[in-house]
Design an enzyme around this catalytic site. Structure first.
Site, mmCIF file in Angstrom:
data_model
loop_
_atom_site.group_PDB
_atom_site.id
_atom_site.type_symbol
_atom_site.label_atom_id
_atom_site.label_comp_id
_atom_site.label_asym_id
_atom_site.label_seq_id
_atom_site.Cartn_x
_atom_site.Cartn_y
_atom_site.Cartn_z
ATOM 1 C CG HIS A 1 -24.830 -19.421 3.978
ATOM 2 N ND1 HIS A 1 -23.508 -19.060 3.834
ATOM 3 C CD2 HIS A 1 -25.071 -19.422 5.317
ATOM 4 C CE1 HIS A 1 -22.983 -18.854 5.036
ATOM 5 N NE2 HIS A 1 -23.905 -19.063 5.949
ATOM 6 C CG HIS B 1 -26.650 -16.007 8.490
ATOM 7 N ND1 HIS B 1 -25.572 -15.298 8.951
ATOM 8 C CD2 HIS B 1 -26.194 -17.255 8.239
ATOM 9 C CE1 HIS B 1 -24.509 -16.083 8.985
ATOM 10 N NE2 HIS B 1 -24.861 -17.282 8.549
ATOM 11 C CD GLU B 2 -28.511 -20.452 7.595
ATOM 12 O OE1 GLU B 2 -27.863 -20.894 6.629
ATOM 13 O OE2 GLU B 2 -28.041 -20.401 8.754
ATOM 14 C CG HIS C 1 -21.837 -17.826 -2.013
ATOM 15 N ND1 HIS C 1 -20.957 -18.005 -0.970
ATOM 16 C CD2 HIS C 1 -21.078 -17.679 -3.121
ATOM 17 C CE1 HIS C 1 -19.717 -17.940 -1.438
ATOM 18 N NE2 HIS C 1 -19.754 -17.753 -2.736
HETATM 19 ZN ZN LIG Z 1 -23.483 -18.880 8.011
#
Ligand SMILES: [Zn+2]
Length: 620
Positions: free
Chosen positions: A410, A406-407, A413
């Protein structure tokens, strides 16, 4: 801004015992972040802090110059960007160092020193927006047409003028700013009532142990205790906390609704929903479509709960039975193994993407393991001018692996957005932020399912994916529906009482779960507990829209003809590279996601349907 995976009211249950806790200096360097790309040492930080102070003062001195023309406006915007870039480095060098060991007062003091400077910076810059907005937009447009350097700021400037539509005159703005002194009172009172002043009940479990039923313990019992009677006891005792003061909760929540109504009317919005969505330029139809389409698509959710009831061998199935794992499973996932899997899982996104990801994994920008004093949880910090840093408390569980995935979404991105956007558009909004993080998790799940030959592990993976959709999508849409209905009561001048709010919540619970649940009257009280209802109304729907966008993209990235997939990958990477260069709806539309259309929302419902079918097969 910092993005982490904490979900509203669905924080992780009390963590299982971590592996041996090492002192920080016993952990090898490759598992710790190296902050020297931000600043080589504290002397460099001090120098940058001084430079930041000087630039903030210089920006203040520009007041009154904007009307002189394009060059003056450009100079102010560039200086503002310089300040912003320095702020990232000065802030994160102190705050990341502090998070390594929060017991260290020296670094806490430095962190606070930055916060004080930021407050000064905000004051020194307060003149800018009103002074710019006093110049007619047509004039500024001419300046932008004449200067390519100024043209770069086109979107930012146009958006500022767009937002002006609901700005009042000086007198009106002054009056509204005075009201801000008490607009946070309902949430403060909620926090005091639900946390500071709460009487934690004691409950006796079937084993004879007596425990204090904190929220963490309550969640842990629901997620780990295999005795249904214990879960029922915890559920009923926990809800009694709210029952004893439910009228006070209703009164505080009514204050939230009346405050939102006051602000939307004062600023001339048609509704509280329109007021909440205006900042990001999101049409109200997006939320209405999300709610309608989801409510009509609850069949796979109900099938999942019925399957759970059967697999768990329960006579009756209640909301407190919905979090317990279907099978016991304790495989460990060492970090070193995941280092290979994670880049493999994103192969659909191409080899450049994989290479960038390896650079993060091997570049000492991740602080992997827990150590005494380290901040809990996980986050990705977008340090402009350096690189994204990631804090983890990796403990070899499946949950830790998905947190990393998940991280990483980020962080990737951030890498792509920072590389392709000028500073003014380098940061992305929350409305888009949770798209790459959830997509990264979905790709990782797909990879794990394709690699795993252990039937129990497959069940665990499928349940993990399904529970993610239930918590991040279905529950958040239900919450958004509740918030919308409650705000409409206030808008229509109808009474807001504990009974009315309980009816809305209970009605939604039944609409979503049909005959898959056995209902408890205590569920009428659950609304009173949800912190986001009081702290940030109309916020949680964004988790659901991000999830729907990511489901839609996942479908396009992994199915269909090669050429279609390649085009979808290109569109997706363009979205990540676009940062905050346009309104989120526009950026997502360019990536092939139209959130105003029912089929976009249905992509998530279809995803759940497919996962439940797979789980039914895996478990029979
Ligand atoms: Zn998040």
């Amino acid at each position: 801004m910092q993005y982490d995976r904490r979900m509203p009211s669905f924080g992780p249950a009390e963590a299982t015992a971590a592996p041996t806790l090492l002192e920080r200096d016993q952990i090898p360097d490759r598992f710790k972040w190296d902050l020297s790309p931000i600043f080589p040492d504290w002397d460099a930080w001090d120098a940058a802090y001084g430079e930041l102070e000087r630039k903030i003062a210089a920006f203040g001195a520009l007041q009154g110059t904007l009307a002189r023309g394009a060059a003056a406006l450009l100079a102010a915007l560039k200086l503002r960007d310089d300040i912003g870039q320095l702020e990232y480095k000065v802030w994160y060098f102190a705050s990341l160092r502090y998070d390594q060991d929060q017991r260290d007062n020296q670094f806490n003091a430095k962190r606070q020193q930055v916060q004080i400077l930021f407050a000064k910076a905000a004051q020194a810059a307060a003149w800018f927006d009103p002074e710019l907005l006093a110049i007619p937009l047509e004039t500024v447009r001419q300046w932008m047409a004449q200067s390519a350097d100024l043209g770069l700021y086109h979107f930012a400037i146009e958006d500022l003028y767009r937002q002006q539509e609901h700005v009042l005159d000086d007198k009106g703005e002054h009056l509204l700013s005075l009201s801000s002194r008490f607009s946070g009172s309902p949430n403060d009172a909620y926090a005091a009532l639900s946390t500071a002043d709460v009487k934690i009940p004691k409950v006796r479990l079937s084993t004879g142990t007596e425990i204090a039923l904190t929220y963490g313990q309550y969640r842990a019992i629901l997620a780990t205790n295999r005795n249904q009677a214990d879960r029922a006891t915890a559920f009923h005792e926990f809800h009694k906390i709210y029952e004893s003061t439910v009228n006070t909760y209703a009164s505080l929540y009514n204050a939230v609704l009346q405050r939102d109504l006051f602000h939307s009317q004062a600023r001339g919005y048609k509704s509280t929903l329109e007021a909440a969505l205006h900042g990001n330029n999101i049409p109200t139809a997006v939320v209405e479509n999300l709610i309608e389409t989801t409510k009509a698509g609850t069949a796979p959710l109900q099938r999942y709960h019925k399957l759970r009831k059967r697999v768990l061998g329960l006579e009756t199935y209640h909301s407190y039975d919905a979090s317990i794992p279907l099978v016991d499973f304790d495989r460990k996932y060492p970090y070193e193994a995941v280092l290979e899997w994670l880049p493999a899982s994103v192969s659909p996104l191409g080899s450049d993407y994989q290479r960038e990801m390896r650079a993060i994994l091997e570049g000492q920008c991740i602080d992997v393991y827990e150590n005494p004093g380290k901040r809990s949880g996980a986050y990705s910090a977008p340090v402009y001018g350096a690189r994204p840093y990631m804090l983890l408390n990796y403990n070899d569980t499946l949950d830790a692996v998905f947190t990393l995935a998940h991280e990483m979404g980020h962080s990737m991105h951030t890498v792509l957005s920072h590389a392709h956007q000028p500073f003014v558009y380098a940061s992305y909004t929350i409305f888009v932020a949770e798209v790459p993080s959830t997509l990264s998790e979905a790709l990782f799940l797909r990879y794990m399912l394709s690699e795993s030959s252990d039937e129990r592990e497959r069940v665990v993976l499928l349940q993990h994916a399904i529970d993610g959709i239930v918590a991040t999508f279905f529950t958040q849409v239900m919450f958004a529906d509740y918030e919308l209905q409650a705000h409409r009561l206030a808008e229509q001048g109808r009474p807001v009482t504990a009974d009315v709010l309980g009816d809305i919540y209970f009605g939604l619970l039944k609409a979503y779960h049909g005959d898959a649940l056995d209902y408890d009257e205590a569920s009428r009280l659950t609304w009173a507990r949800i912190p986001h209802f009081y702290s940030t109304p109309y916020y949680v729907y964004q988790y659901a829209t991000c999830f729907a966008s990511s489901a839609r993209l996942m479908h396009a990235l992994t199915t269909g003809a090669d050429s279609d997939r390649a085009a979808a990958v290109d569109r997706y990477l363009t979205l990540l590279k676009a940062g905050g260069s346009d309104h989120p709806m526009v950026l997502l539309q360019r990536a092939g996601v139209d959130l105003s259309k029912p089929e976009t929302v249905r992509a998530t419902i279809d995803q759940l349907d497919a996962l439940v079918t797979e789980l039914e097969r895996a478990i029979s």
